[in-house]
Design a protein around this motif. Structure first.
Motif, PDB file in Angstrom:
ATOM      1  N   PHE A 156      16.811 -35.680 -17.924  1.00 42.76           N
ATOM      2  CA  PHE A 156      17.775 -35.773 -19.025  1.00 42.76           C
ATOM      3  C   PHE A 156      18.081 -34.365 -19.505  1.00 42.76           C
ATOM      4  O   PHE A 156      17.171 -33.547 -19.694  1.00 42.76           O
ATOM      5  CB  PHE A 156      17.222 -36.601 -20.181  1.00 42.76           C
ATOM      6  N   HIS A 157      19.366 -34.095 -19.720  1.00 43.64           N
ATOM      7  CA  HIS A 157      19.797 -32.754 -20.117  1.00 43.64           C
ATOM      8  C   HIS A 157      20.897 -32.849 -21.161  1.00 43.64           C
ATOM      9  O   HIS A 157      21.685 -33.794 -21.169  1.00 43.64           O
ATOM     10  CB  HIS A 157      20.321 -31.976 -18.905  1.00 43.64           C
ATOM     11  N   TRP A 158      20.937 -31.851 -22.018  1.00 42.45           N
ATOM     12  CA  TRP A 158      22.033 -31.768 -22.991  1.00 42.45           C
ATOM     13  C   TRP A 158      22.285 -30.309 -23.349  1.00 42.45           C
ATOM     14  O   TRP A 158      21.354 -29.503 -23.506  1.00 42.45           O
ATOM     15  CB  TRP A 158      21.727 -32.542 -24.273  1.00 42.45           C
ATOM     16  N   SER A 159      23.555 -29.980 -23.471  1.00 44.79           N
ATOM     17  CA  SER A 159      24.011 -28.672 -23.935  1.00 44.79           C
ATOM     18  C   SER A 159      25.372 -28.881 -24.579  1.00 44.79           C
ATOM     19  O   SER A 159      26.071 -29.842 -24.238  1.00 44.79           O
ATOM     20  CB  SER A 159      24.123 -27.700 -22.755  1.00 44.79           C
ATOM     21  N   PRO A 160      25.785 -28.018 -25.497  1.00 44.76           N
ATOM     22  CA  PRO A 160      27.084 -28.234 -26.151  1.00 44.76           C
ATOM     23  C   PRO A 160      28.283 -28.008 -25.250  1.00 44.76           C
ATOM     24  O   PRO A 160      29.390 -28.416 -25.602  1.00 44.76           O
ATOM     25  CB  PRO A 160      27.072 -27.216 -27.297  1.00 44.76           C
ATOM     26  N   HIS A 161      28.081 -27.380 -24.088  1.00 44.43           N
ATOM     27  CA  HIS A 161      29.229 -27.074 -23.249  1.00 44.43           C
ATOM     28  C   HIS A 161      28.831 -27.167 -21.785  1.00 44.43           C
ATOM     29  O   HIS A 161      27.705 -26.805 -21.402  1.00 44.43           O
ATOM     30  CB  HIS A 161      29.754 -25.663 -23.548  1.00 44.43           C
ATOM     31  N   LEU A 162      29.753 -27.641 -20.970  1.00 43.29           N
ATOM     32  CA  LEU A 162      29.506 -27.743 -19.543  1.00 43.29           C
ATOM     33  C   LEU A 162      29.500 -26.364 -18.887  1.00 43.29           C
ATOM     34  O   LEU A 162      30.311 -25.492 -19.229  1.00 43.29           O
ATOM     35  CB  LEU A 162      30.582 -28.606 -18.883  1.00 43.29           C
ATOM     36  N   THR A 163      28.597 -26.197 -17.945  1.00 42.91           N
ATOM     37  CA  THR A 163      28.536 -24.972 -17.140  1.00 42.91           C
ATOM     38  C   THR A 163      28.388 -25.403 -15.679  1.00 42.91           C
ATOM     39  O   THR A 163      27.294 -25.377 -15.113  1.00 42.91           O
ATOM     40  CB  THR A 163      27.357 -24.087 -17.576  1.00 42.91           C
ATOM     41  N   PRO A 164      29.477 -25.821 -15.052  1.00 43.69           N
ATOM     42  CA  PRO A 164      29.393 -26.485 -13.741  1.00 43.69           C
ATOM     43  C   PRO A 164      28.996 -25.587 -12.582  1.00 43.69           C
ATOM     44  O   PRO A 164      28.631 -26.095 -11.518  1.00 43.69           O
ATOM     45  CB  PRO A 164      30.810 -27.039 -13.545  1.00 43.69           C
ATOM     46  N   THR A 165      29.083 -24.260 -12.752  1.00 44.44           N
ATOM     47  CA  THR A 165      28.653 -23.343 -11.690  1.00 44.44           C
ATOM     48  C   THR A 165      27.783 -22.255 -12.304  1.00 44.44           C
ATOM     49  O   THR A 165      27.700 -22.109 -13.530  1.00 44.44           O
ATOM     50  CB  THR A 165      29.853 -22.682 -10.988  1.00 44.44           C
ATOM     51  N   ASN A 166      27.173 -21.449 -11.447  1.00 48.13           N
ATOM     52  CA  ASN A 166      26.301 -20.373 -11.930  1.00 48.13           C
ATOM     53  C   ASN A 166      27.053 -19.290 -12.680  1.00 48.13           C
ATOM     54  O   ASN A 166      26.438 -18.489 -13.393  1.00 48.13           O
ATOM     55  CB  ASN A 166      25.539 -19.747 -10.755  1.00 48.13           C
ATOM     56  N   GLU A 167      28.371 -19.232 -12.530  1.00 49.91           N
ATOM     57  CA  GLU A 167      29.140 -18.221 -13.258  1.00 49.91           C
ATOM     58  C   GLU A 167      29.561 -18.714 -14.647  1.00 49.91           C
ATOM     59  O   GLU A 167      29.949 -17.920 -15.489  1.00 49.91           O
ATOM     60  CB  GLU A 167      30.370 -17.785 -12.462  1.00 49.91           C
ATOM     61  N   HIS A 168      29.459 -20.024 -14.897  1.00 50.47           N
ATOM     62  CA  HIS A 168      29.854 -20.563 -16.190  1.00 50.47           C
ATOM     63  C   HIS A 168      28.736 -20.417 -17.217  1.00 50.47           C
ATOM     64  O   HIS A 168      27.547 -20.455 -16.867  1.00 50.47           O
ATOM     65  CB  HIS A 168      30.217 -22.043 -16.068  1.00 50.47           C
ATOM     66  N   ILE A 169      29.124 -20.296 -18.485  1.00 48.69           N
ATOM     67  CA  ILE A 169      28.171 -20.226 -19.587  1.00 48.69           C
ATOM     68  C   ILE A 169      28.724 -20.991 -20.786  1.00 48.69           C
ATOM     69  O   ILE A 169      29.921 -21.278 -20.871  1.00 48.69           O
ATOM     70  CB  ILE A 169      27.859 -18.768 -20.010  1.00 48.69           C
ATOM     71  N   ALA A 170      27.821 -21.298 -21.710  1.00 54.89           N
ATOM     72  CA  ALA A 170      28.206 -21.840 -23.013  1.00 54.89           C
ATOM     73  C   ALA A 170      28.147 -20.679 -24.002  1.00 54.89           C
ATOM     74  O   ALA A 170      27.060 -20.288 -24.439  1.00 54.89           O
ATOM     75  CB  ALA A 170      27.259 -22.961 -23.431  1.00 54.89           C
ATOM     76  N   PRO A 171      29.294 -20.080 -24.352  1.00 52.75           N
ATOM     77  CA  PRO A 171      29.283 -18.856 -25.165  1.00 52.75           C
ATOM     78  C   PRO A 171      29.071 -19.171 -26.636  1.00 52.75           C
ATOM     79  O   PRO A 171      29.129 -20.327 -27.073  1.00 52.75           O
ATOM     80  CB  PRO A 171      30.685 -18.297 -24.930  1.00 52.75           C
ATOM     81  N   GLN A 172      28.874 -18.126 -27.420  1.00 53.99           N
ATOM     82  CA  GLN A 172      28.627 -18.306 -28.848  1.00 53.99           C
ATOM     83  C   GLN A 172      29.796 -18.969 -29.561  1.00 53.99           C
ATOM     84  O   GLN A 172      29.623 -19.551 -30.635  1.00 53.99           O
ATOM     85  CB  GLN A 172      28.309 -16.954 -29.492  1.00 53.99           C
ATOM     86  N   HIS A 173      30.975 -18.939 -28.982  1.00 56.03           N
ATOM     87  CA  HIS A 173      32.123 -19.617 -29.596  1.00 56.03           C
ATOM     88  C   HIS A 173      31.860 -21.099 -29.808  1.00 56.03           C
ATOM     89  O   HIS A 173      32.441 -21.700 -30.724  1.00 56.03           O
ATOM     90  CB  HIS A 173      33.377 -19.444 -28.736  1.00 56.03           C
ATOM     91  N   VAL A 174      30.989 -21.708 -29.003  1.00 55.89           N
ATOM     92  CA  VAL A 174      30.716 -23.139 -29.137  1.00 55.89           C
ATOM     93  C   VAL A 174      29.371 -23.406 -29.814  1.00 55.89           C
ATOM     94  O   VAL A 174      28.855 -24.522 -29.766  1.00 55.89           O
ATOM     95  CB  VAL A 174      30.779 -23.851 -27.771  1.00 55.89           C
ATOM     96  N   PHE A 175      28.801 -22.409 -30.483  1.00 60.83           N
ATOM     97  CA  PHE A 175      27.512 -22.570 -31.162  1.00 60.83           C
ATOM     98  C   PHE A 175      27.733 -23.229 -32.526  1.00 60.83           C
ATOM     99  O   PHE A 175      27.995 -22.555 -33.519  1.00 60.83           O
ATOM    100  CB  PHE A 175      26.827 -21.223 -31.360  1.00 60.83           C
ATOM    101  N   ARG A 176      27.610 -24.544 -32.605  1.00 55.80           N
ATOM    102  CA  ARG A 176      27.712 -25.266 -33.877  1.00 55.80           C
ATOM    103  C   ARG A 176      26.329 -25.655 -34.388  1.00 55.80           C
ATOM    104  O   ARG A 176      25.986 -25.400 -35.536  1.00 55.80           O
ATOM    105  CB  ARG A 176      28.609 -26.489 -33.720  1.00 55.80           C
ATOM    106  N   ALA A 177      25.535 -26.290 -33.517  1.00 55.07           N
ATOM    107  CA  ALA A 177      24.101 -26.488 -33.738  1.00 55.07           C
ATOM    108  C   ALA A 177      23.486 -26.227 -32.367  1.00 55.07           C
ATOM    109  O   ALA A 177      23.010 -27.146 -31.703  1.00 55.07           O
ATOM    110  CB  ALA A 177      23.795 -27.899 -34.230  1.00 55.07           C
ATOM    111  N   PRO A 178      23.503 -24.984 -31.904  1.00 54.62           N
ATOM    112  CA  PRO A 178      23.281 -24.700 -30.485  1.00 54.62           C
ATOM    113  C   PRO A 178      21.863 -25.023 -30.022  1.00 54.62           C
ATOM    114  O   PRO A 178      20.873 -24.664 -30.651  1.00 54.62           O
ATOM    115  CB  PRO A 178      23.571 -23.196 -30.378  1.00 54.62           C
ATOM    116  N   ALA A 179      21.792 -25.701 -28.887  1.00 54.20           N
ATOM    117  CA  ALA A 179      20.507 -26.054 -28.295  1.00 54.20           C
ATOM    118  C   ALA A 179      20.729 -26.457 -26.850  1.00 54.20           C
ATOM    119  O   ALA A 179      21.810 -26.918 -26.483  1.00 54.20           O
ATOM    120  CB  ALA A 179      19.852 -27.198 -29.067  1.00 54.20           C
TER     121      ALA A 179
END
Length: 704
Positions: free
Chosen positions: A92-115
């Protein structure tokens, strides 16, 4: 979760002698659960500098790890990160943003309750990583998170980002570190209890609200003056006075005078705009799950009754009459009425113009899986005349008709209209209990896309309301059957797929990902609308049946929804953000208008569970619905509007974009501010929420 520091001063972590790029959690004072749950933590050097590493034990299952670098010279390093590897195989996994490849990230722009959450639900093992957002500065290294399910790792670090898809981010080059001290920290929560694994978000939400949200809330954020009546007055003055000739549409239909605010207007239609105005989309009035003129009119009705404003009451009733004139075909009905459009050449340029309401036609939302003719994810809005009936939209509208009947006027026509639809809806329920997504205009048969999705939760809420008003057992039976299959097949895996997930401006995956997870993330692309509909349906099922399982799962679903709510004020956001909501794990908006829909449900859970955090979050959501309004009461937002649109003036007070930072970037000079207002997904929707919550709980409750 109270913040109790057990280690009164930062304690130093020892590096492993065989690998100075990692450190051991087998340290004096660190609870043993961390070595049971976490296999390895490694870090990058920053140039040639190695960090000083310290830790704090915050609680029995929560520690904070701090890495400090002291740089002697300027340094460019595109990426720096810490990598955490659990000591179990996660499913089971959860993150606020999808990162479908190794080059993708969840940047601070989407940090609302980041975890980032990784768990093995069979073994009841879980680790959660939360960045120390107090260290994020307006100027400085940009933070990000990431994780890989196949590699069983989570990452947190520094890197610039850029947008590759709408709206996914990849790492970018160019991070510069100036000489001096650079501090980085994150929290780790390790657990092996059933309770924490069953609801991984509760402690995260409590942590952020205790540490940041509650303090800001008690200071009066996101709006200093909690007298929201002022904003409501701006809304109605804007719609029915200063922008009257643009917003309000009134015409004859079947011998009756009807009317409603138009679907969308833009900055060029301001009375202060000196150039030729344009229309962004076709002239129309909608009754669907995003843009609901009937819902907005119910708020106007409440306000008009409270203030004894006969003119506004008349307008609200015109909109109700219009909704009742939407034609039913064997119980089903369209979601919008529109005019024909034409292109007119003015000063050498082509402008779209309405041909007038004499050319009206009924149709449905053109945001649907049947609008593209080509096998591409690119969005091209389709023809509303050809768009199929959408069960979600009809259940939403029918539900608001029942609310009007129950709380505002005992107009028998509202009840008759909705019962006609309810009886037709029951015939479409499949053997599992789901209701379909879209049905054919001609045959009224399901079309095959999202036929078993959490969009069905809205039909649950509608049918339970219909049961309460009519006593017809078939409605209750069908609703609970649907609720139970959603609990079994949707909630545990986070399959939050709905029309917005794939067929809005964020089109990523609308061909390849429907009913499929993103492999690297082991997550579905998710929209929080279907999370809300499900949490609402579960609450209503609990209130009707008294079964605690519905309340327990409803709270879990609500907490997943609240992970998309801002619990703090980022320094790189130039409007107030507390209480505002994002949209999905592949989009970038803050302060989206959906918070006006979410607010009362959060409050209801707070009252039912005697949980003050939920009540505060619900009130913050309600207040945040007005943050984006252009008016003197929002001085920070007003500066942003005027930086972007210099022609704005007092006649535009009340204009309100539906969200902030839609395109994934913000700046002090107005980047992040939009160009349009959708009354039914903006100021009119916000005003409806305020008027409804005020009627239900009183003005003093809102002012607390």
């Amino acid at each position: 979760m109270a913040l109790i520091v057990l280690c009164l001063q930062a304690c130093k972590l020892e590096n492993k002698p065989e690998n100075d790029g990692s450190f051991s959690l087998k340290q004096k004072g660190i609870p043993s659960i961390f070595t049971d749950i976490i296999s390895e933590i490694t870090y990058d050097d920053l140039g040639n500098a190695k960090p000083e590493i310290n830790y704090e034990v915050v609680g029995p299952s929560l520690i904070k790890i701090i890495l400090s670098f002291n740089l002697q010279d300027s340094l460019q390093q595109d990426d720096w990160k810490v990598t955490i590897k659990p000591n179990f195989s996660s499913n089971f996994h959860w993150s606020p943003h999808l990162t479908p490849t190794n080059e993708h990230i969840a940047p601070q722009h989407v940090f609302r309750a980041p975890a980032v959450v990784m768990a093995n639900t069979r073994e009841n093992k879980q680790v959660i990583m939360m960045p120390d957002i107090s260290l994020i500065k307006e100027k400085g290294p940009e933070w990000y998170m990431d994780f890989s399910s196949p590699e069983n790792t989570m990452m947190v670090g520094w890197s610039k980002s850029k947008i590759k898809e709408h709206m996914l981010y990849i790492k970018d080059k160019g991070t510069i570190y100036v000489p001096g001290k650079h501090k980085f920290a994150f929290y780790l929560k390790a657990t092996n209890t059933v309770k924490d694994v069953e609801n991984p978000w509760r402690d995260v939400l409590s942590f952020y609200w205790d540490k940041y949200g509650e303090k800001l809330f008690k200071k009066g954020e996101p709006i200093g003056n909690n007298n929201l009546e002022t904003y409501v007055k701006h809304t109605y003055n804007w719609a029915f006075n200063s922008w009257k000739g643009v917003v309000w549409e009134e015409f004859e239909l079947n011998g009756k005078t009807v009317g409603a605010p138009t679907f969308i207007v833009n900055i060029s239609q301001s009375p202060n705009y000196k150039k030729i105005p344009y229309e962004r989309e076709f002239r129309s009035i909608w009754n669907q799950s995003w843009f609901s003129s009937l819902r907005s009119a119910s708020g106007l009705f409440r306000y008009a009754k409270r203030t004894d404003n006969k003119e506004l009451l008349k307008k609200a009733q015109m909109t109700k009459e219009l909704a009742l004139l939407f034609p039913q075909k064997e119980g089903f009905f369209p979601g919008l009425i529109a005019t024909e459009m034409e292109n007119v050449e003015i000063e050498g340029r082509s402008y779209a113009r309405s041909k007038g309401w004499d050319t009206y036609y009924f149709g449905n939302s053109n945001r649907n899986p049947y609008m593209n003719d080509t096998n591409t994810e690119a969005i091209h809005w389709g023809d509303p005349k050809k768009s199929p009936y959408h069960i979600l939209d009809m259940s939403w509208t029918a539900y608001y008709m029942l609310l009007w009947y129950d709380e505002l006027e005992k107009d028998q026509r509202l009840l008759d209209f909705t019962i006609n639809y309810a009886d037709a809806l029951l015939k479409l329920q499949d053997s599992k209990g789901y209701f379909p997504g879209w049905i054919s205009l001609e045959t009224l048969k399901p079309l095959g896309t999202l036929d078993q999705s959490p969009e069905s939760s809205m039909s649950v809420t509608f049918l339970l309301k219909a049961y309460k008003l009519t006593g017809k057992e078939a409605y209750k039976t069908a609703a609970l059957k649907c609720m139970d299959v959603i609990l079994k097949e949707v909630v545990p895996v986070g399959r939050w797929e709905d029309h917005e997930t794939y067929w809005s401006c964020s089109s990523y995956g609308n061909i390849s990902l429907v009913n499929k997870k993103v492999g690297r993330n082991n997550m579905f692309k998710q929209s929080n609308l279907s999370i809300y509909w499900t949490s609402q349906a579960l609450f209503n099922a609990y209130k009707l049946t008294g079964e605690q399982r519905y309340l327990k799962q409803g709270q879990r679903t609500l907490d997943e929804l609240l992970m998309t709510q801002a619990s703090w004020q980022p320094p790189y956001m130039y409007v107030k953000t507390l209480g505002g909501f994002g949209v999905m794990n592949a989009d970038a908006e803050w302060n989206d208008s959906r918070q006006s829909i979410f607010a009362e449900l959060i409050i209801k859970y707070g009252k039912e569970l005697n949980n003050e955090e939920y009540i505060q979050r619900g009130l913050a959501a309600l207040r945040s619905t007005f943050v984006m309004m252009y008016c003197p009461e929002n001085p920070i937002t007003k500066v942003q509007w005027e930086a972007k649109h210099s022609h704005f003036g007092p006649e535009d007070y009340g204009f309100m974009m539906e969200n902030y930072g839609h395109n994934g970037v913000t700046s002090k000079d107005g980047l992040g501010i939009g160009v349009f207002t959708i009354y039914d997904w903006g100021n009119g929707a916000a005003s409806e929420a305020y008027n409804r919550i005020r009627d239900h709980y009183g003005e003093d409750f809102i002012l607390q």
